[in-house]
Write an enzyme that holds these catalytic residues in place. Structure first.
Site, PDB file in Angstrom:
ATOM      1  N   ASN A 171     103.974  15.159  71.992  1.00  0.00           N
ATOM      2  CA  ASN A 171     103.021  15.595  70.794  1.00  0.00           C
ATOM      3  C   ASN A 171     103.655  15.110  69.447  1.00  0.00           C
ATOM      4  O   ASN A 171     102.800  14.612  68.525  1.00  0.00           O
ATOM      5  CB  ASN A 171     103.310  17.255  70.595  1.00  0.00           C
ATOM      6  CG  ASN A 171     102.474  17.398  69.317  1.00  0.00           C
ATOM      7  OD1 ASN A 171     101.286  17.330  69.284  1.00  0.00           O
ATOM      8  ND2 ASN A 171     103.361  17.949  68.505  1.00  0.00           N
TER       9      ASN A 171
ATOM     10  N   TYR B  45      98.189   2.996  63.144  1.00  0.00           N
ATOM     11  CA  TYR B  45      97.913   4.399  64.011  1.00  0.00           C
ATOM     12  C   TYR B  45      97.206   4.219  65.228  1.00  0.00           C
ATOM     13  O   TYR B  45      97.457   4.631  66.214  1.00  0.00           O
ATOM     14  CB  TYR B  45      97.457   5.194  63.065  1.00  0.00           C
ATOM     15  CG  TYR B  45      97.316   6.624  63.718  1.00  0.00           C
ATOM     16  CD1 TYR B  45      98.375   7.599  63.974  1.00  0.00           C
ATOM     17  CD2 TYR B  45      96.231   7.011  63.947  1.00  0.00           C
ATOM     18  CE1 TYR B  45      97.959   8.771  64.775  1.00  0.00           C
ATOM     19  CE2 TYR B  45      95.943   8.548  64.677  1.00  0.00           C
ATOM     20  CZ  TYR B  45      96.680   9.262  64.862  1.00  0.00           C
ATOM     21  OH  TYR B  45      96.691  10.433  65.583  1.00  0.00           O
TER      22      TYR B  45
ATOM     23  N   THR C 176      96.633  19.137  59.992  1.00  0.00           N
ATOM     24  CA  THR C 176      97.975  18.911  60.472  1.00  0.00           C
ATOM     25  C   THR C 176      98.745  18.323  59.152  1.00  0.00           C
ATOM     26  O   THR C 176      98.120  18.003  58.342  1.00  0.00           O
ATOM     27  CB  THR C 176      98.252  18.217  61.591  1.00  0.00           C
ATOM     28  OG1 THR C 176      97.879  16.868  61.254  1.00  0.00           O
ATOM     29  CG2 THR C 176      97.157  18.406  62.805  1.00  0.00           C
TER      30      THR C 176
ATOM     31  N   ASP D 279     115.084  13.765  68.985  1.00  0.00           N
ATOM     32  CA  ASP D 279     114.612  12.830  68.187  1.00  0.00           C
ATOM     33  C   ASP D 279     113.801  11.764  69.195  1.00  0.00           C
ATOM     34  O   ASP D 279     114.693  11.010  69.797  1.00  0.00           O
ATOM     35  CB  ASP D 279     115.303  12.302  67.460  1.00  0.00           C
ATOM     36  CG  ASP D 279     114.913  11.207  66.389  1.00  0.00           C
ATOM     37  OD1 ASP D 279     113.803  10.638  66.497  1.00  0.00           O
ATOM     38  OD2 ASP D 279     115.607  10.947  65.355  1.00  0.00           O
TER      39      ASP D 279
ATOM     40  N   LYS E  70      98.194   4.533  69.004  1.00  0.00           N
ATOM     41  CA  LYS E  70      97.602   5.423  70.047  1.00  0.00           C
ATOM     42  C   LYS E  70      96.785   4.797  71.296  1.00  0.00           C
ATOM     43  O   LYS E  70      96.775   5.040  72.406  1.00  0.00           O
ATOM     44  CB  LYS E  70      96.442   6.374  69.377  1.00  0.00           C
ATOM     45  CG  LYS E  70      97.059   7.157  68.296  1.00  0.00           C
ATOM     46  CD  LYS E  70      98.159   8.233  69.121  1.00  0.00           C
ATOM     47  CE  LYS E  70      98.759   9.349  68.096  1.00  0.00           C
ATOM     48  NZ  LYS E  70      99.653  10.254  68.750  1.00  0.00           N
TER      49      LYS E  70
END
Length: 251
Positions: A92, A164, A199, A65, A168
């Protein structure tokens, strides 16, 4: 375990890009792919599903985790005892937060997408340094590119996913930092944008998947092929950069 096999760890590998990448790598006899997952049930199911396709390579599962330091350390210890090294680390695991406030979205996004990857990278560095062909690949997104964000011609200009995007962008800084930290020790590091693919990243279930398809999302198998090219050394000329399947992004 054949000591000549390439040992690959993929976090968040029970679905989407991670699963398709593990499935592709399992077709290669010289690879041993470790599926990293935070659920024993999902991890074992992924291994079983991939193994049932008669892979040429070998595959296993480790509980990890990325938001839990003890879990990360335990996974590193397990892999160290069984394999002695990691040749390729693919960070990932990721998510798009739907928390009710921006502050909550930022915390959730950074915890998994940025902090998790940073701690995994730091924890597994000793195992990477035991490899003669070490590679670290951080799964980023074009949405994390500052130059792309400022380009009005970008199809995702003003995309409403600030948390997000920032997480990133932080992951891209981790790539630059680890390239500077580890590059002269033989570890090759990249950020990799997998493209807009189908996804469960958004956590919105089948509805979200269908919405992505309607907006032109491609198969995550294409992302897996792009990652295979990196592992096979076909993107070594772009080491230390923010790459996509068919080119390079500006930071």
């Amino acid at each position: 375990m054949d000591s000549n096999k390439t040992i690959i760890l993929i976090t968040g590998a029970t679905a989407g890009i991670g699963f398709e990448t593990a499935s592709l790598f399992a077709t290669i006899p010289s690879y041993h792919t470790i599926i990293g997952a935070r659920s024993v049930e999902k991890g074992e199911k992924a291994v079983s599903e991939i193994s049932s396709k008669n892979p040429q390579g070998t595959i296993s599962f480790v509980l990890i985790d990325v938001t839990d330091d003890a879990s990360i350390s335990a996974a590193a210890s397990t892999i160290a005892k069984e394999f002695g090294r990691v040749d390729v680390l693919i960070n990932n695991a990721g998510l798009i937060s739907h928390a009710p406030s921006l502050r909550a979205q930022l915390r959730e996004s950074f915890e998994t997408n940025t902090i998790g990857a940073a701690v995994v990278s730091e924890t597994f560095t000793p195992l990477l340094l035991k490899s003669s062909k070490a590679k670290m690949i951080n799964i980023s997104s074009g949405l994390g590119s500052i130059s792309q964000t400022l380009d009005p011609k970008n199809p995702y200009y003003k995309a409403p996913v600030a948390a997000y995007m920032m997480s990133k962008a932080g992951l891209n800084m981790l790539t630059a930092y680890d390239y500077a930290r580890l590059g002269d020790q033989g570890v090759k590091v990249w950020s990799f944008c997998p493209g807009y693919v189908v996804t469960g990243l958004s956590g919105t279930g089948e509805k979200g998947v269908q919405e992505r398809i309607a907006r032109g999302a491609k198969s995550p198998k294409e992302s897996a092929e792009g990652l295979l090219a990196v592992v096979e050394g076909k993107r070594d000329a772009d080491v230390g950069k923010f790459i996509r399947k068919d080119g390079v992004y500006g930071w």
